[in-house]
Design an enzyme around this catalytic site. Structure first.
Site, short mmCIF file in Angstrom:
data_model
loop_
_atom_site.label_atom_id
_atom_site.label_comp_id
_atom_site.label_asym_id
_atom_site.label_seq_id
_atom_site.Cartn_x
_atom_site.Cartn_y
_atom_site.Cartn_z
N LYS A 1 60.16 -27.51 85.76
CA LYS A 1 61.03 -28.43 85.92
C LYS A 1 62.32 -28.16 85.34
O LYS A 1 63.39 -29.20 85.40
CB LYS A 1 60.44 -29.95 85.65
N GLY B 1 57.68 -39.08 89.60
CA GLY B 1 56.39 -38.27 88.90
C GLY B 1 56.59 -37.02 87.92
O GLY B 1 56.72 -36.07 88.47
N THR B 2 57.16 -37.50 86.77
CA THR B 2 57.25 -36.48 85.91
C THR B 2 57.52 -37.19 84.41
O THR B 2 57.61 -38.19 84.33
CB THR B 2 58.40 -35.71 86.30
N THR B 3 57.47 -36.24 83.50
CA THR B 3 57.89 -36.50 82.01
C THR B 3 58.75 -35.57 81.64
O THR B 3 58.72 -34.22 81.60
CB THR B 3 57.02 -36.47 81.02
#
Lengths: 245, 225
Positions: free
Chosen positions: B45, B12-14
């Site tokens: 992050k 779940g991320t970019t």
């Protein structure tokens, strides 16, 4: 040097997976390698793709590397495992050089080493997820062999991995003969690679051809092959049967 | 076990890493979700690079520990390649347990700005730019078209912000703010682009305080019958 983060899988007596680790499935994979013996040695071809499932994620991966003075290793399958194998071979070649006795590992020896590594990992249910192609020339003798992830190992005049087994091998069986010239060899490999490009979903149009002779290893620059789409039948294939494909 | 080998794991991320003429720019979204709930809408992050919060925290903690020792023994700052290889060592040897794809970016005096991608499995790939996380699926086409060599620092950062913003627009698991980190010979610069300051994309509307403001601004129009 390996470092494993300490994990607690549970009591080794009651839990079957406790204290064991295994490679379950590959993540970043390379597709086919095709290789043939020719007049002066061995020619090997591979594309530069690293697939991540169905995504063509990496397009600049070199899947063929020189090993020592006499060998060329091509790999399909999990790229991280190939990188690890290159580290093992680095150590092997280093130790070989340190003997400083004028001897150097030939392709037969490297192939044998790889076979033992792959088979032993298979026995521990923790395979290196690769099919390897090892080609080389030493003292005028050409050598070409293959090892799979389960340790199946053999030599032949022409080999192919992955999809190449199904698409390239029949072409090679028909058209390979002893003492191919460099030009004939390259054309033959390109014929195989073009078919793979048309029919292998994980192939990309960026390939390299590597050659190994008594003089040593050369890996070509990356290049692309022209493809043909002008068959009349491709133009309007459903004209006679609307709704079909 | 149902092994759908064609579906890469999505995290779940970019996350994005881009080299430019003089260094690298790293970028990420800030959403941490537990299931459907957004646990943290402003997480950071980019701490020696993170995406799956738990796993990559562990990896980066170990790497930080090894890197410190290495720096002491070496007597000078570690190179980006060394960091990448340390992470590779952990990622590869623990491939069964770790669910984390990482991007390592940095600057050292020997090679300048470098980006290394370390996807699941522990492969190390040096790249001029790298993308990762679930949001990256929406960016392959964008980068194929928008990437060019030798950008300036400003162009590179704008590219990263635009890309993360596009990913946030389409990926439910990405969101929040865009954080960027620029690393070059001068050091490390952290930037912050809040969600409401980003460019609007297709079907997105200009944020308002209230409907009332809209109604009061234009004179009330007769309703169509």
């Amino acid at each position: 040097m390996t470092f494993t983060i300490p994990i607690d899988n549970g009591d080794a007596l009651k839990n079957a997976e406790a204290d064991s680790q295994r490679t379950l499935y590959p993540y970043v994979t390379g597709t086919s390698i095709v290789a043939i013996k020719y007049k002066d040695g061995v020619l090997m071809a591979s594309d530069m793709g690293g697939s991540y499932g169905s995504t063509l994620r990496y397009k600049n991966i070199e899947r063929m590397k020189a090993i020592g003075k006499h060998s060329l290793l091509g790999a399909s399958g999990e790229i991280s495992d190939f990188q690890e194998i290159l580290r093992y071979l680095d150590e092997l070649v280093l130790n070989d050089n340190m003997w400083d006795d004028g001897n150097s590992l030939g392709p037969k020896e490297v192939h044998n080493y790889l076979t033992r590594v792959m088979y032993n990992r298979r026995n521990k249910f923790n395979p290196l997820w690769n099919t390897l192609v090892l080609g080389g020339v030493k003292n005028g003798e050409s050598y070409l062999g293959m090892v799979s992830m389960i340790g199946v190992s053999f030599e032949d005049n022409h080999v192919a991995t992955g999809f190449g087994n199904h698409l390239a091998r029949p072409i090679l069986r028909d058209e390979w003969h002893a003492d191919l010239s460099f030009e004939e060899g390259v054309k033959l490999l390109e014929k195989c690679m073009r078919v793979l490009l048309y029919r292998d979903r994980s192939a990309i149009n960026k390939l390299q051809i590597a050659k190994i002779t008594e003089e040593g290893v050369t890996v070509s620059q990356p290049y692309s092959l022209k493809t043909f789409w002008e068959f009349k039948a491709f133009n309007n294939p459903t004209a006679g049967a609307e709704g079909s494909w | 076990m149902d092994l759908n080998l064609d579906a890469p794991h999505s995290m779940g991320t970019t996350i994005i890493g881009v080299t430019y003429n003089g260094g690298v720019v790293l970028g990420a979204d800030s959403r941490t979700s537990t299931g459907m709930y957004v646990a943290n809408r402003a997480s950071d992050k980019i701490t020696q690079l993170t995406d799956n919060a738990a796993d990559s925290q562990v990896v980066s903690d170990y790497v930080r520990y090894f890197l410190h020792q290495h720096t002491i023994q070496l007597g000078q700052p570690a190179t980006v390649k060394v960091s990448a290889n340390l992470i590779r060592m952990l990622a590869y040897n623990n491939k069964n347990m770790l669910q984390t794809g990482l991007i390592v970016g940095g600057w050292d005096k020997y090679e300048g700005g470098k980006i290394y991608g370390i996807p699941l499995g522990g492969t190390v790939v040096e790249q001029p730019f790298a993308i990762g996380g679930s949001g990256s699926s929406y960016l392959y086409g964008f980068f194929d078209q928008a990437w060019k060599e030798n950008m300036t620092k400003e162009e590179a950062e704008q590219l990263v912000v635009k890309a993360v913003s596009l990913a946030i627009a389409r990926d439910g698991a990405s969101g929040g703010v865009v954080r960027t980190v620029i690393i070059n010979s001068e050091g490390v610069t952290r930037n912050f682009y809040p969600g409401d300051k980003l460019q609007l994309w297709h079907e997105e509307l200009e944020p308002q305080n209230s409907l009332l403001d809209i109604l009061n601004a234009a004179g009330p129009e007769p309703m169509a019958i």
